[in-house]
Design a protein around this motif. Structure first.
Motif, short mmCIF file in Angstrom:
data_model
loop_
_atom_site.label_atom_id
_atom_site.label_comp_id
_atom_site.label_asym_id
_atom_site.label_seq_id
_atom_site.Cartn_x
_atom_site.Cartn_y
_atom_site.Cartn_z
N PHE A 179 0.83 -1.20 0.00
CA PHE A 179 0.00 0.00 0.00
C PHE A 179 0.87 1.26 0.00
CE2 PHE A 179 -3.32 -2.91 0.83
CZ PHE A 179 -4.53 -2.27 0.63
N ILE A 180 1.92 1.28 0.83
CA ILE A 180 2.82 2.44 0.86
C ILE A 180 3.58 2.56 -0.46
CG2 ILE A 180 4.81 3.46 2.05
CD1 ILE A 180 3.86 2.02 4.59
N PHE A 181 3.92 1.42 -1.05
CA PHE A 181 4.54 1.39 -2.38
C PHE A 181 3.69 2.17 -3.38
CE2 PHE A 181 4.68 -0.46 -6.61
CZ PHE A 181 6.04 -0.60 -6.88
N GLN A 182 2.36 1.97 -3.34
CA GLN A 182 1.47 2.65 -4.27
C GLN A 182 1.49 4.16 -4.07
OE1 GLN A 182 1.09 0.56 -6.56
NE2 GLN A 182 -1.09 0.10 -6.65
N ILE A 183 1.67 4.60 -2.83
CA ILE A 183 1.75 6.03 -2.57
C ILE A 183 3.00 6.63 -3.22
CG2 ILE A 183 2.02 7.78 -0.76
CD1 ILE A 183 0.38 5.94 1.08
N PHE A 184 4.14 5.99 -3.01
CA PHE A 184 5.38 6.50 -3.62
C PHE A 184 5.33 6.41 -5.15
CE2 PHE A 184 7.26 5.92 0.65
CZ PHE A 184 7.92 7.13 0.76
N LEU A 185 4.67 5.38 -5.66
CA LEU A 185 4.53 5.25 -7.11
C LEU A 185 3.69 6.40 -7.68
CD1 LEU A 185 5.15 3.48 -9.58
CD2 LEU A 185 3.05 2.20 -9.09
N GLY A 186 2.59 6.72 -7.00
CA GLY A 186 1.73 7.80 -7.46
C GLY A 186 2.40 9.15 -7.44
N ILE A 187 3.38 9.33 -6.54
CA ILE A 187 4.07 10.62 -6.41
C ILE A 187 4.92 10.93 -7.63
CG2 ILE A 187 5.96 11.76 -5.16
CD1 ILE A 187 4.86 10.52 -2.60
N GLY A 188 5.59 9.93 -8.20
CA GLY A 188 6.55 10.23 -9.26
C GLY A 188 6.49 9.37 -10.50
N TYR A 189 6.64 8.06 -10.33
CA TYR A 189 6.78 7.20 -11.50
C TYR A 189 5.46 6.82 -12.16
CZ TYR A 189 11.77 6.74 -11.63
OH TYR A 189 13.11 7.02 -11.81
N LEU A 190 4.35 7.25 -11.60
CA LEU A 190 3.08 7.14 -12.33
C LEU A 190 2.98 8.21 -13.41
CD1 LEU A 190 0.10 6.40 -12.96
CD2 LEU A 190 -0.51 7.86 -11.00
N PRO A 191 3.04 9.52 -13.06
CA PRO A 191 2.71 10.53 -14.06
C PRO A 191 3.86 10.97 -14.94
CG PRO A 191 3.01 11.59 -11.93
CD PRO A 191 3.20 10.11 -11.70
N ILE A 192 5.08 11.07 -14.38
CA ILE A 192 6.13 11.78 -15.09
C ILE A 192 6.62 11.06 -16.35
CG2 ILE A 192 8.48 12.71 -14.86
CD1 ILE A 192 7.75 13.44 -11.99
N PRO A 193 6.68 9.72 -16.40
CA PRO A 193 7.06 9.08 -17.67
C PRO A 193 6.09 9.35 -18.82
CG PRO A 193 7.44 7.57 -15.85
CD PRO A 193 6.69 8.74 -15.28
N TRP A 194 4.85 9.71 -18.53
CA TRP A 194 3.93 10.10 -19.60
C TRP A 194 4.14 11.55 -20.00
CZ3 TRP A 194 2.01 6.19 -21.96
CH2 TRP A 194 1.66 5.03 -21.27
N LEU A 195 4.58 12.37 -19.06
CA LEU A 195 4.77 13.80 -19.29
C LEU A 195 6.12 14.11 -19.94
CD1 LEU A 195 4.37 16.90 -18.69
CD2 LEU A 195 5.17 16.40 -16.36
N TYR A 196 7.17 13.51 -19.44
CA TYR A 196 8.54 13.91 -19.76
C TYR A 196 8.91 13.77 -21.24
CZ TYR A 196 13.38 14.87 -18.36
OH TYR A 196 14.63 15.42 -18.19
N PRO A 197 8.57 12.66 -21.92
CA PRO A 197 8.96 12.55 -23.33
C PRO A 197 8.36 13.65 -24.21
CG PRO A 197 8.42 10.39 -22.46
CD PRO A 197 8.02 11.38 -21.42
N ALA A 198 7.13 14.06 -23.92
CA ALA A 198 6.51 15.13 -24.71
C ALA A 198 7.14 16.48 -24.41
CB ALA A 198 5.01 15.17 -24.44
N GLU A 199 7.74 16.62 -23.23
CA GLU A 199 8.40 17.88 -22.87
C GLU A 199 9.82 17.95 -23.41
OE1 GLU A 199 6.82 19.64 -18.74
OE2 GLU A 199 8.18 17.95 -18.53
N ILE A 200 10.56 16.88 -23.32
CA ILE A 200 12.00 16.91 -23.56
C ILE A 200 12.35 16.94 -25.04
CG2 ILE A 200 12.45 14.41 -23.68
CD1 ILE A 200 14.46 16.97 -21.63
N THR A 201 11.39 16.63 -25.91
CA THR A 201 11.65 16.59 -27.35
C THR A 201 11.23 17.88 -28.03
OG1 THR A 201 9.54 15.42 -27.52
CG2 THR A 201 11.53 14.09 -27.64
N THR A 202 11.79 18.14 -29.21
CA THR A 202 11.41 19.30 -30.01
C THR A 202 10.16 19.00 -30.81
OG1 THR A 202 12.74 18.60 -31.90
CG2 THR A 202 13.85 19.93 -30.23
N THR A 203 9.52 20.04 -31.33
CA THR A 203 8.29 19.85 -32.12
C THR A 203 8.54 18.91 -33.30
OG1 THR A 203 7.48 22.06 -31.52
CG2 THR A 203 6.52 21.03 -33.47
N ARG A 204 9.71 19.01 -33.90
CA ARG A 204 10.04 18.22 -35.10
C ARG A 204 10.05 16.72 -34.80
NH1 ARG A 204 12.44 19.41 -40.09
NH2 ARG A 204 14.04 18.01 -40.88
N ILE A 205 10.46 16.32 -33.61
CA ILE A 205 10.56 14.89 -33.30
C ILE A 205 9.63 14.47 -32.15
CG2 ILE A 205 12.96 14.84 -34.08
CD1 ILE A 205 13.72 14.53 -31.05
#
Length: 512
Positions: A368-394
């Motif tokens: 249960f505590i694992f799920q809390i730490f997962l929700g804090i960081g590794y749930l959302p950011i891998p979906w967000l980061y690739p769209a942020e870190i790349t340029t419009t062209r790629i």
């Protein structure tokens, strides 16, 4: 054709609602099989009581479909556009759901899972890009994290519907939960149908006037000549001009180094998604009841109930990044998350090695505590980061290739989990504890901070160079400041002004 009577923040929220619908569908699809397989129930009877390896394949073959959908998006998503890829994803998932719900053989079940997965691959590759390109840098993290929160709401719905239907006899016990995803897919299709495409995509594909009109609506401006729209248009045009200086896109650009650092960007896109899956997240999210029953010795009914409450805990924790991701940044949340995940698995392993009932309950608490730490960081950011870190062209290709690796890693983890649990039981947790511990230094050394940056600013994020792209030497991993693109616009305007003055002087009119 699109209909967008909404403007400003209302249009942004309408787009966000559409993107959330897509991730609600993704989350539901991830969780729906967990309460159906691995039990002596109607599903088991209808499909010949599949063994642990077959159970893993039933769950994981879906991820192969997702990976195929991501690859299709990688090659054709940029030319098709964000909106039409999402529409194609929703339509494909409707077809896959029809195949699944009517399944009578394992072969048909596999086909349905693959087709549904292909549709979800379209969505998971395109939705984060669509969301990121239609909102400002100061709220982008929050909105994409909201998408991830809704993913867990879908997971919760799937878990509890599975549990409720477990008391029903007959094929409806599993056909209704599987078929219910069609409702979400239809809602997604209808929502995206009336929304505009990404203004950045339009401007990059010869539809500049349409793109500027969408920008005006997003900025709640009455005219495309409004200074806010003109400035935004100029920033996008300068960014696109810098990116396309070498001519039409070629795939070898993805391996390009130098100040632009495309290869480094692609590695980060892939890396953060591989890291997400090897946190052990989907060992819990796909197969929580199996984990509880087979590693901790709990009853099937209690395992189902705990699986449902595990997902509720995950859902509650997923709200935390809505307030933290744009305040503390991506790196802090990732490192905090990985540290907590590793500690949870270490403690759970120690408790399960004791072998008592009380220790098993303690290990359950760690999940249960694992799920809390997962929700804090590794749930959302891998979906967000690739769209942020790349340029419009790629960006579309970067998001698609990261999604491909994400789903392939999901496949590997989910395929190996049931046999691994059957063979080494709780020792599986030790493997993931080690992986999580490794992610902390990797994030600190290689992943730049993108908090608050406009997408055009991110183009300059690796100009410092060096082995880490300047991340190691920059406080907080911030290698570029906000509004960096604004200076490029000013420089270009100064150059244009200087060129005009030179031309005037050359005609002899400059002295008049």
């Amino acid at each position: 054709m699109w209909i967008a009577p909404l403007r400003g923040k209302y249009l942004v929220w309408a787009i966000t609602a559409c993107c959330c619908q897509g991730f609600l569908l993704l989350g539901y699809d991830q969780g729906v099989m967990s309460g159906i397989i691995g039990a002596n129930n109607q599903f088991g009877t209808d499909f010949g009581n599949p063994d642990p390896t077959t159970q893993g394949t039933i769950v994981a073959i879906y991820d192969i479909g997702c990976a195929v959908g991501s690859l299709i998006t990688f090659f054709w998503g940029e030319s098709i556009g964000r909106k039409r890829m999402i529409m194609a994803g929703a339509a494909t998932m409707l077809v896959g759901t029809a195949i699944l719900t009517s399944s009578t053989t394992l072969a048909q079940l596999y086909v349905g899972r693959i087709v549904t997965g292909i549709g979800n691959g379209f969505n998971s590759s395109s939705i984060p890009v669509y969301q990121s390109e239609t909102c400002g840098g100061m709220i982008r993290g929050t909105l994409v994290c909201l998408n991830s929160t809704v993913t867990i709401i879908g997971l919760v719905i799937a878990y509890w519907l599975d549990y409720g239907m477990s008391f029903v006899s007959g094929p409806a016990q599993w056909r209704l939960p599987i078929g219910f995803q069609a409702f979400f897919a239809l809602c997604l299709f209808l929502q995206v149908l009336v929304l505009p495409d990404s203004p950045r995509w339009c401007m990059a594909h010869g539809r500049a006037e349409e793109g500027v009109q969408i920008l005006a609506q997003l900025e709640d401006c009455d005219s495309v000549d409004d200074p806010i729209v003109v400035e935004k248009r100029k920033e996008i045009e300068v960014s696109l001009a810098q990116e396309s200086a070498g001519g039409p896109f070629q795939y070898r650009e993805l391996l390009q180094g130098g100040p632009l650092g495309n290869f480094r960007r692609i590695c980060l896109c892939i890396g953060i998604n591989v890291m997400q899956q090897f946190t052990g997240s989907n060992m819990i999210n796909y197969l929580a009841p199996v984990v509880y029953q087979n590693t901790m010795g709990l009853s099937r009914n209690l395992s189902l109930i705990l699986g449902g409450f595990t997902s509720v805990t995950y859902m509650i924790a997923s709200f935390i990044p809505l307030w933290t991701v744009d305040r503390f940044g991506r790196r802090v949340l990732l490192m905090t998350s990985a540290t907590g995940l590793s500690i949870c698995f270490i403690i759970a392993s120690i408790l399960l090695s004791i072998g008592t009932k009380g220790a098993a309950y303690g290990a359950t608490a760690m999940v249960f505590i694992f799920q809390i730490f997962l929700g804090i960081g590794y749930l959302p950011i891998p979906w967000l980061y690739p769209a942020e870190i790349t340029t419009t062209r790629i960006r579309a290709r970067g998001s698609a290739i990261s999604s491909f690796f994400n789903w392939m890693c999901v496949f590997a983890v989910v395929e190996m989990t049931p046999p691994a649990i059957a063979n080494i039981s709780w020792r599986v947790f030790i493997i993931f504890a080690i992986f999580n511990a490794l992610w902390v230094p990797l994030v600190y050394i290689f992943f730049p901070e993108t908090k608050g940056l406009e997408l055009e600013d991110v183009d300059h994020i690796f100009e410092k160079g060096g082995i880490t792209g300047g991340v190691w030497s920059s406080p907080g991993g911030r290698t570029v400041e906000r509004k960096r693109i604004a200076r490029d616009v000013e420089d270009m305007q100064e150059n244009e002004k200087g060129a005009v003055e030179v031309r005037v002087d050359s005609t002899g009119k400059g002295d008049q």
